[in-house]
Design an enzyme around this catalytic site. Structure first.
Site, PDB file in Angstrom:
ATOM      1  N   ARG A  65       0.826  -1.221   0.000  1.00 28.62           N
ATOM      2  CA  ARG A  65       0.000   0.000   0.000  1.00 28.62           C
ATOM      3  C   ARG A  65       0.851   1.258   0.000  1.00 28.62           C
ATOM      4  O   ARG A  65       0.371   2.320  -0.419  1.00 28.62           O
ATOM      5  CB  ARG A  65      -0.989  -0.028   1.179  1.00 28.62           C
ATOM      6  CG  ARG A  65      -2.138  -1.003   0.951  1.00 28.62           C
ATOM      7  CD  ARG A  65      -3.089  -0.985   2.120  1.00 28.62           C
ATOM      8  NE  ARG A  65      -2.484  -1.501   3.321  1.00 28.62           N
ATOM      9  CZ  ARG A  65      -2.610  -2.749   3.764  1.00 28.62           C
ATOM     10  NH1 ARG A  65      -3.345  -3.601   3.099  1.00 28.62           N
ATOM     11  NH2 ARG A  65      -2.018  -3.140   4.877  1.00 28.62           N
ATOM     12  N   GLU A 102       5.313 -10.090  15.633  1.00 21.41           N
ATOM     13  CA  GLU A 102       4.776 -10.618  16.890  1.00 21.41           C
ATOM     14  C   GLU A 102       5.063 -12.128  16.973  1.00 21.41           C
ATOM     15  O   GLU A 102       5.517 -12.636  17.981  1.00 21.41           O
ATOM     16  CB  GLU A 102       3.268 -10.340  16.945  1.00 21.41           C
ATOM     17  CG  GLU A 102       2.686 -10.521  18.319  1.00 21.41           C
ATOM     18  CD  GLU A 102       1.186 -10.247  18.318  1.00 21.41           C
ATOM     19  OE1 GLU A 102       0.668  -9.738  17.304  1.00 21.41           O
ATOM     20  OE2 GLU A 102       0.549 -10.579  19.331  1.00 21.41           O
TER      21      GLU A 102
HETATM   22  P1  AMP Z   1       4.144  -2.156  11.692  1.00 22.34           P
HETATM   23  O1  AMP Z   1       5.395  -2.757  11.135  1.00 22.34           O
HETATM   24  O2  AMP Z   1       3.663  -2.838  12.932  1.00 22.34           O
HETATM   25  O3  AMP Z   1       4.267  -0.654  11.868  1.00 22.34           O
HETATM   26  O4  AMP Z   1       2.988  -2.432  10.636  1.00 22.34           O
HETATM   27  C1  AMP Z   1       2.845  -1.623   9.546  1.00 22.34           C
HETATM   28  C2  AMP Z   1       2.315  -2.374   8.362  1.00 22.34           C
HETATM   29  O5  AMP Z   1       1.252  -3.261   8.695  1.00 22.34           O
HETATM   30  C3  AMP Z   1       1.772  -1.361   7.377  1.00 22.34           C
HETATM   31  O6  AMP Z   1       2.357  -1.647   6.121  1.00 22.34           O
HETATM   32  C4  AMP Z   1       0.276  -1.562   7.382  1.00 22.34           C
HETATM   33  O7  AMP Z   1      -0.160  -1.710   6.056  1.00 22.34           O
HETATM   34  C5  AMP Z   1       0.011  -2.842   8.150  1.00 22.34           C
HETATM   35  N1  AMP Z   1      -0.906  -2.668   9.304  1.00 22.34           N
HETATM   36  C6  AMP Z   1      -0.608  -2.895  10.603  1.00 22.34           C
HETATM   37  N2  AMP Z   1      -1.657  -2.702  11.417  1.00 22.34           N
HETATM   38  C7  AMP Z   1      -2.672  -2.306  10.621  1.00 22.34           C
HETATM   39  C8  AMP Z   1      -4.045  -1.916  10.854  1.00 22.34           C
HETATM   40  N3  AMP Z   1      -4.588  -1.891  12.082  1.00 22.34           N
HETATM   41  N4  AMP Z   1      -4.785  -1.545   9.786  1.00 22.34           N
HETATM   42  C9  AMP Z   1      -4.257  -1.559   8.540  1.00 22.34           C
HETATM   43  N5  AMP Z   1      -2.988  -1.924   8.255  1.00 22.34           N
HETATM   44  C10 AMP Z   1      -2.189  -2.293   9.273  1.00 22.34           C
END
Ligand code: AMP
Length: 177
Positions: A65, A102
């Site tokens: 995205r 996780e």
């Molecule tokens: P992080 O590495 O935990 O910051 O996760 C970021 C990635 O996970 C991004 O590329 C988002 O597209 C996806 N993501 C994580 N949590 C969500 C959420 N609650 N809603 C939509 N996309 C999420």
């Protein structure tokens, strides 16, 4: 449209989807944003203005995205779009960065010749959650010798504290929950 008005417009378009992809997660569905042409155009204008004034040389977008956001910004700025992808997608020599999830781990890759030392770049993704994906991407950029002007998102889930993980960099999100 001011950044505040645009932020409110984007917030109205985002749909919360409870328990997706697993119980307990509230997924922020951005498909209505990308389905709304005037919003996508206004987003490209806003981020392009922000990074043109900051002397940015390239946009580094994270699969998948992040591509939807990064491509129109890079096109508007007439600057290179650099793709950060999952393993096995980029056909030439790559830098790799593995990071913890996780449960388990994941890897991101970038072509070795995508950036050069001294370039100023923006790292961009759709959403900041725990910050693991963006932090791994920053490590990839560091391997090239390029400098990170800012790490940018459309949405930040502030309660997950991802911004602290990116504390070494300026960090921007248009919409924060
Ligand atoms: P992080 O590495 O935990 O910051 O996760 C970021 C990635 O996970 C991004 O590329 C988002 O597209 C996806 N993501 C994580 N949590 C969500 C959420 N609650 N809603 C939509 N996309 C999420």
């Amino acid at each position: 449209m001011s950044p505040t008005q645009l932020s409110e417009q984007i917030r109205d378009l985002i749909k919360d989807v409870p328990d997706f992809p697993k119980p307990g997660i509230v997924f922020k569905d951005l498909t209505p944003v990308f389905a709304h042409g005037p919003s996508t155009a206004a987003l490209a204008d806003m981020y392009a203005d922000r990074y043109t004034t900051r002397g940015v040389d390239a946009i580094v977008a994270i699969e998948s995205r992040g591509f939807l956001l990064g491509a129109p910004i890079a096109a508007k700025m007439e600057k290179p779009l650099v793709l950060v992808r999952k393993p096995g997608k980029l056909p030439r020599k790559v830098f790799s960065e593995t990071y913890q999830l996780e449960y388990g781990e994941d890897t991101l890759q970038m072509h070795e010749d995508a950036l050069s030392s001294g370039q100023r770049v923006v790292v961009i993704d759709d959403l900041l959650a725990t910050g693991g994906t963006a932090a791994a991407t920053c490590n990839l950029v560091r391997q090239t010798g390029a400098e990170i002007a800012e790490v940018a998102f459309l949405v930040e889930l502030g309660f997950l504290g991802g911004r602290q993980r990116l504390a070494a960099h300026d960090c921007f999100a248009l919409v924060t929950y």
